[in-house]
Write a protein that holds these residues in place. Sequence first.
Motif, PDB file in Angstrom:
ATOM      1  N   ILE A  69       0.900  -1.101   0.139  1.00 37.02           N
ATOM      2  CA  ILE A  69      -0.227   0.081  -0.096  1.00 37.02           C
ATOM      3  C   ILE A  69       0.792   1.351   0.065  1.00 37.02           C
ATOM      4  O   ILE A  69       1.641   1.395   0.973  1.00 37.02           O
ATOM      5  N   ALA A  70       1.067   2.081  -1.070  1.00 39.33           N
ATOM      6  CA  ALA A  70       1.864   3.035  -1.400  1.00 39.33           C
ATOM      7  C   ALA A  70       0.898   4.324  -1.653  1.00 39.33           C
ATOM      8  O   ALA A  70       0.006   4.284  -2.148  1.00 39.33           O
ATOM      9  N   ARG A  71       1.911   5.580  -1.331  1.00 39.43           N
ATOM     10  CA  ARG A  71       1.074   6.846  -1.743  1.00 39.43           C
ATOM     11  C   ARG A  71       1.311   6.731  -3.526  1.00 39.43           C
ATOM     12  O   ARG A  71       2.354   6.110  -3.985  1.00 39.43           O
ATOM     13  N   GLU A  72       0.563   7.366  -3.918  1.00 39.81           N
ATOM     14  CA  GLU A  72       0.548   7.589  -5.487  1.00 39.81           C
ATOM     15  C   GLU A  72       1.916   8.202  -5.799  1.00 39.81           C
ATOM     16  O   GLU A  72       2.403   9.243  -5.331  1.00 39.81           O
ATOM     17  N   GLY A  73       2.760   7.573  -6.903  1.00 37.86           N
ATOM     18  CA  GLY A  73       4.023   8.135  -7.224  1.00 37.86           C
ATOM     19  C   GLY A  73       5.070   7.323  -6.377  1.00 37.86           C
ATOM     20  O   GLY A  73       6.303   7.700  -6.985  1.00 37.86           O
ATOM     21  N   GLU A  74       4.608   6.636  -5.414  1.00 36.24           N
ATOM     22  CA  GLU A  74       5.945   5.902  -4.616  1.00 36.24           C
ATOM     23  C   GLU A  74       5.708   4.513  -4.673  1.00 36.24           C
ATOM     24  O   GLU A  74       4.655   4.023  -5.297  1.00 36.24           O
ATOM     25  N   THR A  75       6.747   3.823  -4.542  1.00 36.77           N
ATOM     26  CA  THR A  75       6.760   2.202  -4.509  1.00 36.77           C
ATOM     27  C   THR A  75       6.885   1.414  -3.254  1.00 36.77           C
ATOM     28  O   THR A  75       6.805   0.281  -3.343  1.00 36.77           O
ATOM     29  N   THR A  76       7.055   2.204  -2.127  1.00 36.00           N
ATOM     30  CA  THR A  76       7.446   1.596  -1.023  1.00 36.00           C
ATOM     31  C   THR A  76       6.168   2.002  -0.095  1.00 36.00           C
ATOM     32  O   THR A  76       5.388   3.234  -0.156  1.00 36.00           O
ATOM     33  N   GLY A  77       5.778   1.165   0.866  1.00 38.54           N
ATOM     34  CA  GLY A  77       4.737   1.123   1.953  1.00 38.54           C
ATOM     35  C   GLY A  77       4.519   0.053   2.790  1.00 38.54           C
ATOM     36  O   GLY A  77       5.541  -0.747   2.898  1.00 38.54           O
ATOM     37  N   VAL A  78       3.542  -0.152   3.568  1.00 36.36           N
ATOM     38  CA  VAL A  78       3.382  -1.259   4.231  1.00 36.36           C
ATOM     39  C   VAL A  78       2.946  -2.259   3.516  1.00 36.36           C
ATOM     40  O   VAL A  78       2.513  -2.145   2.071  1.00 36.36           O
TER      41      VAL A  78
END
Length: 525
Positions: free
Chosen positions: A66-75
Amino acid sequence: MLDDAMKSQLQAYLTKLQRPIRLIASLDGGERSAELRELLQEIAGLSDQVRYDESGNDARKPSFVIAREGETTGVRFAAIPLGHEFTSLVLALLWTGGHPPKVEPEVIEQIRNLEGEFKFEVYMSLTCHNCPDVVQAVSLMSIVNPRVQATIVDGGLYQSEVDERQIMAVPATWLNGKMFASGRMTVEEIVAKLDVKSEQREAAKLSAKDPYDVLIVGGGPAGAAAAVYAARKGIRVGVAAERFGGQVNDTLAIENYISVLETEGPKFAAALEAQVRHYEVDIMNLQRADKLVPAAQPGGLTEVHMANGGVLKARSVILSTGARWRNVNVPGEQEYKNKGVAYCPHCDGPLFKGKKVAVIGGGNSGVEAAIDLAGIVEHVTLLEFGDQLKADAVLVSKLKSLPNVQIITQAQTTEFSGAGGKLAGMDYLDRTTGEKKHVDVEGVFVQIGLVPNTEWLKGTLELSKFGEIVVDAKGHTSLPGVFAAGDCTTVPYKQIVIAAGEGAKAALSAFDHLIRTPAHETVTA
């Protein structure tokens, strides 16, 4: 994948998103990947703020970020997060999308200021009611602080990984490739372990607090009820607790609390805390008491010394420290704890799928555990010390009807044994014949009752031979101005409803003590 009710509820939650997010899946051609694809596509279809793609290339398949738009990392969830983890999924979506978490601002600031790189991997099972706290904690930390990474792994889905790391109890939290913690933890507890200076700061804060009219030590049902009843008298009330809710947090289903037809332990514990906070009680979580210093004279201040060095003072004290699972106290128990020796069948049962396990204890808890496990594992051996099971007849009848359960009575556990750091069996003494016997099992679930959390009070006030605080009908202890309630006392029948009633009684007794005893020090309101 989601029924109409869940879709409708989730769609309403997703309206709270303040920025667009992406669900980035790493999939293969397997059945579980197909299930995850279906779930994520359904979620994306519920909001214009959620976009789904399959551009992920993580080694764990199926998994998704689950990432912010424009990013590829997250939970990252290496799981299909339904069951107890559906709430964790929803919160991760909301937090990533900018919806503020219900966490104290100082905790958020602590997370932001953590120094170093932290790569968390949390192993959980979808039937574990203790796991969501840890899952949600590390998820939040990774969203708040970019130096924190969080991967949530379903142990049942990645069994080979669980076996390789010899994980036999969940939640199991790994940090930077090494074991960090086993068992339930709140975000405050995790941050406190990482922030080495937090203990000193907290001790100073505690010692600087003004004295309380009533200080309650312990935040279970007894402590919560005492806090509400005391606060309604308009006096200054504080609660110092290791974990608000106490052992209720480890209870799966509650079906006998009057007026509440059915609920779950963590939900009930959260409701207790919410009601106490409604009365503006000063709640001090993650606090373990280790010394009680009685007042030097009537109307004086009693001191409670905390493990971190802080000291709290009060005109009256209510002890409601509860109880914990009783250990068998035989060789090998501590060595193989969380390596085959377990205490929560609901949490850890799925890790023993298809294996042979044992349950120690023939009361309601033990028999219920054996019934639950029988549907997951290959075989269950239930051992009872006495000559017959003590559980309710309906439970015993159900247990005896199961084909993969063996019941052994007159069995005294003598040792746990294993190999390669994992449990492989247990020994017991046949109390009828005196013969020593062995059972080959990979897991043992101990369900033999409770022991009061009162070791720190020995030599200070009167305890029973079982370590319970001796109280009279009004909750008085052997010390003036010190009261007690709940599972840590001599009051019989350790039940939530009884603990709550005793807590209310202790608070009324404490208030009666206050109005009849002139104070020797002014209490700041």
